[in-house]
Design an enzyme around this catalytic site. Sequence first.
Site, mmCIF file in Angstrom:
data_model
loop_
_atom_site.group_PDB
_atom_site.id
_atom_site.type_symbol
_atom_site.label_atom_id
_atom_site.label_comp_id
_atom_site.label_asym_id
_atom_site.label_seq_id
_atom_site.Cartn_x
_atom_site.Cartn_y
_atom_site.Cartn_z
ATOM 1 N N ASP A 66 59.316 42.273 43.836
ATOM 2 C CA ASP A 66 59.739 42.330 45.236
ATOM 3 C C ASP A 66 61.140 42.918 45.290
ATOM 4 O OD1 ASP A 66 58.522 40.643 47.895
ATOM 5 O OD2 ASP A 66 60.581 41.372 48.060
ATOM 6 N N ASP A 107 62.264 47.940 44.157
ATOM 7 C CA ASP A 107 61.816 48.556 45.403
ATOM 8 C C ASP A 107 60.641 49.480 45.103
ATOM 9 O OD1 ASP A 107 61.579 50.108 47.790
ATOM 10 O OD2 ASP A 107 63.689 49.726 48.255
ATOM 11 N N VAL A 108 59.535 49.301 45.807
ATOM 12 C CA VAL A 108 58.347 50.117 45.543
ATOM 13 C C VAL A 108 58.557 51.587 45.884
ATOM 14 C CG1 VAL A 108 56.734 48.197 45.799
ATOM 15 C CG2 VAL A 108 57.322 49.595 47.807
ATOM 16 N N TYR A 203 52.486 52.655 61.343
ATOM 17 C CA TYR A 203 51.833 51.595 60.573
ATOM 18 C C TYR A 203 50.337 51.876 60.440
ATOM 19 C CZ TYR A 203 50.501 46.852 59.150
ATOM 20 O OH TYR A 203 49.994 45.760 58.477
ATOM 21 N N LYS A 207 48.323 52.579 56.853
ATOM 22 C CA LYS A 207 47.225 51.738 56.383
ATOM 23 C C LYS A 207 45.912 52.525 56.288
ATOM 24 C CE LYS A 207 49.464 47.926 55.716
ATOM 25 N NZ LYS A 207 49.594 47.351 54.361
ATOM 26 N N THR A 238 51.945 35.696 58.740
ATOM 27 C CA THR A 238 52.965 36.210 57.845
ATOM 28 C C THR A 238 54.168 36.682 58.660
ATOM 29 O OG1 THR A 238 52.147 38.482 57.963
ATOM 30 C CG2 THR A 238 51.176 37.055 56.258
#
Length: 299
Positions: A66, A107-108, A203, A207, A238
Amino acid sequence: MSTPEIGTTGSESSLGTPVAVPTSAGGGRGPAIGTPVAVVTGAGRGIGAATVRALLADGWSVLAIDRAADDPDLPYPMATAAELAEVVAEGRALTGTPDRIHACHTDVRDPGAIEAAVAAAQRRWGRVDAGIACAGVIAGGVPLWEMPEAQQRAVLDINLGGVISLARAVIPALLAQPEPRSGRFLAVASAAATRGLPMLAAYCAAKAGVAGLIRALAVELGGTGITANAVSPGSTDTPILAESARLYDLAGPTAFAAQQPVGRLLDPGEVAAALAFLASPAAGGITGAVVPVDGGLAL
């Protein structure tokens, strides 16, 4: 290349420092050979944290990745170092050993750091059997053409680019396993991949990209023994859903419950259970699937 450090306590890890490969109390490198190993991004909270717990309960070892810090391009808090450390502490209490879970603050959006993290997991445990991309963020609340470019870039680069970064880093590690292989690449898509949600265009695009990526990877991995699948959650309790409620000027996330036939929000553990199944040997016949875990939202 930035190099993540894998901390032994779940809190001391950063970019730009040498990799520390912790050993077990007996001087070894962790669980016995044969224990499956997963690399999970977005592990600090939400679906990612729940996935870590589900995998540990199923006997996996886990590298929990993360960023564990706020993002200046996003208007709401990210997971913290303390939350990631708590995931590790809970995991160690669950397994009764410090050897089966370690944290990595990465960090991705940094492909080199993700590659280094996967390599460190290979050194730590001697193998990698699954990569599970759970890292995700949300932003919007305005039409796409009014969305700040920095927010748009963060949504696309984390939600889609982060999945691609993990795929590019972990799939070679999965292919390095001896045949017959049973590797898994998994990702979190969203019901937004197939729905036109107003004021969340970036977003939705990200996705939808995840769903397309998974289908293509499934074909590219055909015959290797490695499968690629995703889950498509509905409204899940979440921080992303809480931020969605704020963007839509709703009283709170529970306002989304009525849109799902089950009449409630999903728990992150319910989505994690589907991911844990897809990671298991029992799911070897499933690939290229985007499995709805949405309380019927897509109906």
